[in-house]
Scaffold this motif. Sequence first.
Motif, PDB file in Angstrom:
ATOM      1  N   VAL A 265       0.871  -1.166  -0.110  1.00  0.00           N
ATOM      2  CA  VAL A 265      -0.262  -0.100  -0.075  1.00  0.00           C
ATOM      3  C   VAL A 265       0.945   1.226   0.040  1.00  0.00           C
ATOM      4  O   VAL A 265       0.650   2.165  -0.647  1.00  0.00           O
ATOM      5  N   GLY A 266       1.956   1.213   0.799  1.00  0.00           N
ATOM      6  CA  GLY A 266       2.947   2.269   0.691  1.00  0.00           C
ATOM      7  C   GLY A 266       3.496   2.739  -0.733  1.00  0.00           C
ATOM      8  O   GLY A 266       3.602   3.917  -0.911  1.00  0.00           O
ATOM      9  N   ALA A 267       3.835   1.671  -1.283  1.00  0.00           N
ATOM     10  CA  ALA A 267       4.449   1.644  -2.492  1.00  0.00           C
ATOM     11  C   ALA A 267       3.603   2.373  -3.602  1.00  0.00           C
ATOM     12  O   ALA A 267       3.800   3.419  -4.493  1.00  0.00           O
ATOM     13  N   PHE A 268       2.175   1.982  -3.494  1.00  0.00           N
ATOM     14  CA  PHE A 268       1.390   2.369  -4.422  1.00  0.00           C
ATOM     15  C   PHE A 268       1.154   3.747  -3.955  1.00  0.00           C
ATOM     16  O   PHE A 268       0.609   4.576  -4.888  1.00  0.00           O
ATOM     17  N   ALA A 269       0.932   4.031  -2.728  1.00  0.00           N
ATOM     18  CA  ALA A 269       0.587   5.440  -2.365  1.00  0.00           C
ATOM     19  C   ALA A 269       1.492   6.432  -2.740  1.00  0.00           C
ATOM     20  O   ALA A 269       1.379   7.555  -3.268  1.00  0.00           O
ATOM     21  N   ALA A 270       3.048   5.927  -2.638  1.00  0.00           N
ATOM     22  CA  ALA A 270       3.955   6.800  -3.106  1.00  0.00           C
ATOM     23  C   ALA A 270       3.955   6.903  -4.739  1.00  0.00           C
ATOM     24  O   ALA A 270       4.076   8.227  -5.167  1.00  0.00           O
ATOM     25  N   GLY A 271       3.569   5.987  -5.369  1.00  0.00           N
ATOM     26  CA  GLY A 271       3.413   6.333  -6.930  1.00  0.00           C
ATOM     27  C   GLY A 271       2.329   7.001  -7.267  1.00  0.00           C
ATOM     28  O   GLY A 271       2.137   7.980  -8.160  1.00  0.00           O
ATOM     29  N   GLY A 272       1.331   6.900  -6.516  1.00  0.00           N
ATOM     30  CA  GLY A 272       0.006   7.786  -6.839  1.00  0.00           C
ATOM     31  C   GLY A 272       0.316   9.011  -6.604  1.00  0.00           C
ATOM     32  O   GLY A 272      -0.227   9.894  -7.220  1.00  0.00           O
ATOM     33  N   VAL A 273       1.030   9.618  -5.540  1.00  0.00           N
ATOM     34  CA  VAL A 273       1.166  10.775  -5.194  1.00  0.00           C
ATOM     35  C   VAL A 273       1.943  11.612  -6.598  1.00  0.00           C
ATOM     36  O   VAL A 273       1.462  12.653  -6.917  1.00  0.00           O
ATOM     37  N   VAL A 274       2.674  10.826  -7.183  1.00  0.00           N
ATOM     38  CA  VAL A 274       3.610  11.346  -8.390  1.00  0.00           C
ATOM     39  C   VAL A 274       2.433  11.452  -9.512  1.00  0.00           C
ATOM     40  O   VAL A 274       2.432  12.369 -10.016  1.00  0.00           O
ATOM     41  N   ILE A 275       1.766  10.252  -9.799  1.00  0.00           N
ATOM     42  CA  ILE A 275       0.740  10.611 -10.640  1.00  0.00           C
ATOM     43  C   ILE A 275      -0.257  11.578 -10.369  1.00  0.00           C
ATOM     44  O   ILE A 275      -0.493  12.314 -11.431  1.00  0.00           O
ATOM     45  N   LEU A 325      13.505  -2.744   2.454  1.00  0.00           N
ATOM     46  CA  LEU A 325      14.523  -1.746   2.272  1.00  0.00           C
ATOM     47  C   LEU A 325      14.518  -0.971   0.709  1.00  0.00           C
ATOM     48  O   LEU A 325      14.473   0.504   0.713  1.00  0.00           O
ATOM     49  N   THR A 326      13.703  -1.517  -0.302  1.00  0.00           N
ATOM     50  CA  THR A 326      13.597  -0.987  -1.586  1.00  0.00           C
ATOM     51  C   THR A 326      12.487   0.164  -1.284  1.00  0.00           C
ATOM     52  O   THR A 326      12.439   1.211  -1.918  1.00  0.00           O
ATOM     53  N   LEU A 327      11.724  -0.305  -0.434  1.00  0.00           N
ATOM     54  CA  LEU A 327      10.455   0.624  -0.048  1.00  0.00           C
ATOM     55  C   LEU A 327      10.994   1.925   0.673  1.00  0.00           C
ATOM     56  O   LEU A 327      10.728   2.955   0.219  1.00  0.00           O
ATOM     57  N   THR A 328      11.753   1.823   1.715  1.00  0.00           N
ATOM     58  CA  THR A 328      12.525   2.856   2.150  1.00  0.00           C
ATOM     59  C   THR A 328      13.047   3.916   1.048  1.00  0.00           C
ATOM     60  O   THR A 328      12.980   5.004   1.250  1.00  0.00           O
ATOM     61  N   ALA A 329      13.970   3.026   0.218  1.00  0.00           N
ATOM     62  CA  ALA A 329      14.624   3.862  -0.920  1.00  0.00           C
ATOM     63  C   ALA A 329      13.725   4.564  -1.800  1.00  0.00           C
ATOM     64  O   ALA A 329      13.836   5.680  -2.073  1.00  0.00           O
ATOM     65  N   ALA A 330      12.607   3.958  -2.098  1.00  0.00           N
ATOM     66  CA  ALA A 330      11.487   4.595  -2.710  1.00  0.00           C
ATOM     67  C   ALA A 330      10.993   6.096  -1.962  1.00  0.00           C
ATOM     68  O   ALA A 330      10.866   6.937  -2.805  1.00  0.00           O
ATOM     69  N   GLY A 331      10.930   5.609  -0.822  1.00  0.00           N
ATOM     70  CA  GLY A 331      10.314   6.958  -0.048  1.00  0.00           C
ATOM     71  C   GLY A 331      11.431   8.005  -0.034  1.00  0.00           C
ATOM     72  O   GLY A 331      11.120   9.268  -0.199  1.00  0.00           O
TER      73      GLY A 331
END
Length: 734
Positions: A265-275, A325-331
């Motif tokens: 959900v976090g990953a999607f939310a981060a991507g969603g903010v950009v879109i 780890l990768t989610l943190t890096a995405a953040g």
Amino acid sequence: MSEHERSTSTVESGMSVPANDIRGVLRIKPFRTLWIALGLSSLGDWLGLLALTAMAGQLAAGNYRTENFAIAGVLLLRLLPAVVVGPLGGYIADRLDRRWTLVVGDVIRFVLFASIPIVGTLWWLYVATVLIEAVSLIWLPSKDAAVPNLVPRDRLAVANQVSMVTTYGSALPAALLFTFLALINSSLIRTFHWFNGGSVDLALYFNALTFLVGALVVARLHEVSGRPASGEITEEQTNVLKAVIEGWRFVAQNRLIRGLVIGVVGAFAAGGVVIGLGRTYVTDLGGGAAGYGVVFGALFTGLAAGMAVGPRFLVGLSRRRMFGLTLTAAGLSLIAVALFQNLVLVAFCTVLLGAFAGITWITGYTLLGLEVEDSIRGRTFAFVQSLTKIALAAVLAAAPAIAGSIGAHGVELPGKVTLTYNGAAITFLLGGIAATAFGLVSFRQMDDRPGVSVLRDVRAVFSGHDRGFYADTGLFIAFEGGEGAGKSTQARRLARWLEDQGHTVTVTHEPGATDIGRDLRHLLLHGASGISPRTEALLYAADKAEHVDSMIKPVLAEGAVVITDRYVDSALAYQGGGRDLSQSELVRLSRWATGGLRPHLTVLLDLPPEAGLARVDGTPDRLEREPLEFHSRVRQQFLDLAALDPERYAVLDATQPVDELAAQIRNAVRPLLGGVGGGVGSEVGGPGAGGVDRPYDRRDGDSGDGDGGGDQREDPSRPGQPVQPQRPSEEAQA
Ligand SMILES: Nc1ncnc2c1ncn2[C@@H]1O[C@H](COP(=O)(O)OP(=O)(O)O)[C@@H](O)[C@H]1O
Ligand SMILES: Cc1cn([C@H]2C[C@H](O)[C@@H](COP(=O)(O)OP(=O)(O)O)O2)c(=O)[nH]c1=O
């Protein structure tokens, strides 16, 4: 073409392509036609998303707040119907003729998209968006339901993978196209008086056209006609809200799933903010429609790259750790996007953001597939998918609204420098901080190596240390596959062929090739029932340790060929895929047992488990008695492992006749026999091959080739010289 390439293409252009090969499914003409239609419609969808958000921003231009609300409106209207009435689409599609549904659906979307720039008002844009979504809700299940009728069962998984890659993969060409059309559009406006539309009109017309062409393509596809058998679709359509409510129960109980869900959900939310805010942010930075296309394209380039290369790194790192780890890096990348007020830097960080989010996403999916218990896997998948839809809808709607209410702010820096941070930047920052926090939480929830330094793990992955090693001398070939795939038959055939060419060959097998191994084998296959999965894994590992130390390594050290019937992949497939043990733990256990020794080549004989089990005669042993689903998971796991490292695998369709398979195996092995046959100079082995200090042992007086393949048995440039091993690539040498 190098010898290696030649041999691979010979293998693959064999009459029947393995079930996991994409080309096999694309060779089915009706599926290919449908795939083209899907590609066009996905391209249109992404182009539409870009154009409509851009247009909404323009139509409401003038006020930062209303502009953002207008964009949020479009995004929300696009997602809302799917969340609220998703299952209804399937229900309606169930009652209509599929071909007509697909054709008419595309024609309606063509008309609606074309009407948006012609009418040119915000309210019509909203109405058309909802109508387009409603049509898509019926179109998609019709398309999904058509696929199983066009493709044989064993190719269905690949067909779905192709559809998914096409759906998401078309975002990048759509972004490029959008950028390009936006640039043309502005020059048209400058050049011709009669072209007085908005800056994205051209993109919308083009988009409309993709649907018209899609309609024409499907119209010719008579194979999809007819109504589905009842129940076919409804199975796919899970009620979103119901799935979410039921899903909570599992999530609350299971640490792993809890971590996964939070992360996905976090990953999607981060991507969603950009879109959701990309359009506004790019405008804030002084970029136009073309700049928006670039940033959008950067996100999807990163996503695609992350999904493509991510799994390769996974071989050495615990998936659970990788995920957090990768989610943190995405953040952190999103935070960087927010702080850098420069379009080029923003595009660069967006690529990183996409790449990390892509790895997170694919790792999460793999984890769900591999480590969530079979009995709750389906429900967990449904739950995660529903939740991501809702999260995406919420973020897409909330982000522009938040940005709009924040407005513009300046930050005074020493030296009289003022940085302006608008609502979009601040929302990005908040989103980045949230994603980083989500990443850290899910890392803590899921960590399977507490106490082991993360840095050490990451360093090991990048230095390749954890990936195992390949023997410098001799040639190590493993045969893998399910029960009755023909491993022993083919191992013997290959050995005979190699011996005929003068090589010294040892054929061996697991479990049970050593004295201790024989006792272990008896315990494992014919001992008491009710052995625990961990005990089983340890006993197989003990057999491997003995096998490698007392047989395989000494033979390889003499420069000879070792052919083993089963090796580490069997443990990963049977104990990992079949039982529910953690893959990463098994990888580490096997690596420890074998000292990290890996085969130069693994021949995977792939066939449906029903066919293999039917070949086995005599009383079935403990594993052969496992249910069919167990063996299907084993098969899938073998295929997944092969897909991670295609250069080191020959995946062959084991339903073929023995002779044909034997020929394909020889083709795959031939390039590894350095110095034998032509084309060695162009081999991919590279420098690694030159460093070989111990050549193969080779008997004098070659006997005939035996397979009529016309192979040369000696390097013509070095007559009488022993052969030297060649490696497919150097990269993996630790
Ligand atoms: N390509 C093939 N087509 C049909 N039957 C085969 C083929 N390869 C092997 N068999 C038969 O299937 C059975 C199992 O073969 P075997 O080589 O022992 O498989 P494995 O070692 O993978 O269990 C044997 O009876 C063998 O003769
Ligand atoms: C090597 C290995 C085998 N196995 C299983 C697979 C087989 O069912 C069984 C080996 O039996 P075997 O009779 O040698 O299999 P096959 O005739 O198909 O080659 O042990 C594991 O579960 N883990 C392992 O690591």
